[in-house]
Scaffold this active site. Sequence first.
Site, mmCIF file in Angstrom:
data_model
loop_
_atom_site.group_PDB
_atom_site.id
_atom_site.type_symbol
_atom_site.label_atom_id
_atom_site.label_comp_id
_atom_site.label_asym_id
_atom_site.label_seq_id
_atom_site.Cartn_x
_atom_site.Cartn_y
_atom_site.Cartn_z
ATOM 1 C CD GLN A 1 -6.527 5.197 7.168
ATOM 2 O OE1 GLN A 1 -6.143 5.019 8.305
ATOM 3 N NE2 GLN A 1 -7.696 4.739 6.736
ATOM 4 N NE ARG A 2 -3.276 2.886 0.431
ATOM 5 C CZ ARG A 2 -3.578 1.613 0.204
ATOM 6 N NH1 ARG A 2 -3.473 0.726 1.177
ATOM 7 N NH2 ARG A 2 -3.957 1.209 -0.986
ATOM 8 C CD GLU B 1 -7.767 -2.243 8.109
ATOM 9 O OE1 GLU B 1 -8.544 -1.856 7.225
ATOM 10 O OE2 GLU B 1 -6.593 -2.601 7.863
ATOM 11 C CG ASP C 1 -0.740 -1.030 8.094
ATOM 12 O OD1 ASP C 1 -1.543 -0.089 7.919
ATOM 13 O OD2 ASP C 1 -0.797 -2.099 7.465
ATOM 14 C CB THR D 1 3.902 -0.055 6.398
ATOM 15 O OG1 THR D 1 2.554 -0.284 6.839
ATOM 16 C CG2 THR D 1 4.828 -0.255 7.587
ATOM 17 C CG MET E 1 -6.678 1.693 6.186
ATOM 18 S SD MET E 1 -5.671 2.137 4.736
ATOM 19 C CE MET E 1 -6.720 1.557 3.401
ATOM 20 N N GLY E 2 -4.688 -0.274 9.381
ATOM 21 C CA GLY E 2 -3.688 -0.738 10.342
ATOM 22 C C GLY E 2 -3.593 -2.240 10.459
ATOM 23 N NE ARG E 3 -2.014 -6.332 6.328
ATOM 24 C CZ ARG E 3 -0.936 -6.714 5.642
ATOM 25 N NH1 ARG E 3 -0.076 -7.578 6.179
ATOM 26 N NH2 ARG E 3 -0.698 -6.234 4.434
ATOM 27 N N GLY F 1 0.827 -1.205 0.000
ATOM 28 C CA GLY F 1 0.000 0.000 0.000
ATOM 29 C C GLY F 1 0.855 1.246 0.000
#
Lengths: 405, 405
Positions: free
Chosen positions: A294-295, A241, A139, A137, A184-186, A14
Amino acid sequence: MVLKGNCVIAQSGGPTPVINNSLYGLIEEAWKKEEIAALYGALYGITGLLKERLIDLKKEDIAVLKGLRYTPGAALGSCRHRLKAEEYPRLLEIFKRHNIRYFFYIGGNDSMDTVYKINRLAQEEGYEMRVVGVPKTIDNDLPGTDHCPGYGSAAKYIASVVRETGLDLKGMLSQNRVTLLETMGRNTGWLAAAAMLAKRSPEEAPHLIYLPERPFNIDKFLSDVKVVYQEYGYAYVVVAEGLKDINGNYIVAEESKDVFGHRQLGSGLAAYLKNAIEGSLPVKARYIVPSTAQRSSMLYASRTDAEEAYLVGKEAVSLACQGLSGIMVTLEREKGSPYLCRVGYIDVAQVANQEKSVPLEWITPEGNFLTRDFIEYALPLIQGEIQVPFAGGLPDYAKLNVERK
Amino acid sequence: MVLKGNCVIAQSGGPTPVINNSLYGLIEEAWKKEEIAALYGALYGITGLLKERLIDLKKEDIAVLKGLRYTPGAALGSCRHRLKAEEYPRLLEIFKRHNIRYFFYIGGNDSMDTVYKINRLAQEEGYEMRVVGVPKTIDNDLPGTDHCPGYGSAAKYIASVVRETGLDLKGMLSQNRVTLLETMGRNTGWLAAAAMLAKRSPEEAPHLIYLPERPFNIDKFLSDVKVVYQEYGYAYVVVAEGLKDINGNYIVAEESKDVFGHRQLGSGLAAYLKNAIEGSLPVKARYIVPSTAQRSSMLYASRTDAEEAYLVGKEAVSLACQGLSGIMVTLEREKGSPYLCRVGYIDVAQVANQEKSVPLEWITPEGNFLTRDFIEYALPLIQGEIQVPFAGGLPDYAKLNVERK
């Protein structure tokens, strides 16, 4: 020991607002090196490399390359692709044919797996080359580095949007008195945690933050929201998320998985919680799902982050030219303040496919907010802004030749 | 004929990034007028007025008031409230007690209904006062004005986010090859249409835009997405929250209604379309729901819009002091270019509870995009940016005394 040859840079996973800062740092530094002749960019990461979709970066306009420093998205194109066994010989053949001795891969956990495998492949086959991973990332879940380029900008975006939409919520008496924001952030809560930076007083948004690092319980959640709503008449709630229940199952996720075996997230958690709130409290809720915004928002990007992304790119070239391979560049923070960060590196085997979580001791006992430790960690990362040129009322981003046809 | 007395300003409906520019314009102009003595702000719109929650705006710090020009959210607080018959006597009593002779209401369609009713009430009761509506809505659906303050900024936000997330989508080969963005806008498509401003070439986002002005057909929609996906390998689709089918029923809406009888939108349309796409095409879709972020982002706000919002505020005071009442200030565009816009006014009875739609002739025959006419209309409205001060890495917005306790 000087290794002469050509170089390929590729981007993976991403995008982040500053992924092209790393690209620019790599290009700038590699261009200077006598041992590096041709400077290629592979389009769409390893998938483009496998198809020999290479562009000559030295043919790009210098002004356009400089423009990468304020341009979001992956300028070379990115991908998610897990190398298959049958692709290895092909890859080596391409490296040899183009005399590629330097390969730089800007990416996250999965991409570091690719860096690891390519480095091992070259060693096994006796083909001398330098393979270096450049961390990236939003994340922030890569181990071995204090933080990841890309995170500071996304954190600043989340905190800014929470502040702005928090003002909107507070200022507007209507049925909608609960706002949910899904980050996000997995599997990690770094991005959700960043919302806390917006808060300066107990009444200000956000009031509640839920991270995947702690098991999520819907009843506790609803009770938390009720308490805040009764106290202030409204509630601002941030959820990651990747929230999971006590058994480690995602609260909401799709059945399907990506090529790396990750379940697809970002689809429905906020809606599920909205319904739960409305079924339990006499209030309407609405949700904000920034998703890829956001990214990719350059206006909310962090200058500190952009600068660090640029530096890890430069350092990757320096380290490779010093003979290092199979490593990922890292950011190492000095203890104490003021904030000082240096570049370092780590064996990529220690990074590949690993995830670094938010330390449990930074999460409050109630499991719905962060401690001051998190602020000390994250606040320096969002400092400074980036000047984005506008044309015709909209951000005017740089385009490589391949984009301009 | 000079009418001496006190003044109340209030804000109503969903905030916009520039709603406080109108507030500042009103304050600045009213402060100058000899006939206006006390200058009150009612907290939370008409609901605060009914509770006599008035603050003395002349006691505010001038620097803070100036800061309203870059501060989103409704600084005085806003509401959605339909005046009940039993509240009229109470309202008149409050006006009389505080000798309020000037009432300015910054709001949208529903608020203009309140302006209309208060003006009529005062006339019927023989209480001399001037009641003027100041237009404000990101939805841009007020009749009688070329466009509405607030729209230009939200339009700029939507177009910028589409450009940025469009770069993200194009640059990232993964399963997620369709991005859906759901805009606000209630029954009109002005905000969704604004996405078109991001596009400079056929391949660039957005590819498809759907407005409530044309009946939505899911099969046509899926067929449109398929065509784009087959052409480019990805598709960027923008939908207005208020899409309706051929029978005029919302595609997705909640059962409940707000105080003005409007069904709640913004909850699930994007998710519904994502599922429809994934059930019909071999591709994953993701959705962006900016929700209140599209009406509160100051970094993406339009300077043109902010300036006009300020001017309509000033003009409202001028017109009231000239003896006008029961009107809404309007923006009147000169024909041709360069863009020139003057302030005017209209009888508020012609505005209250009305909605202005996107002209059908500005929508392509296929019903999935806009014509050049829309660009000529909207492009001037998004010009110029606003400088937002940052502190500690985040936007540093102004706070009135009441906020600072």
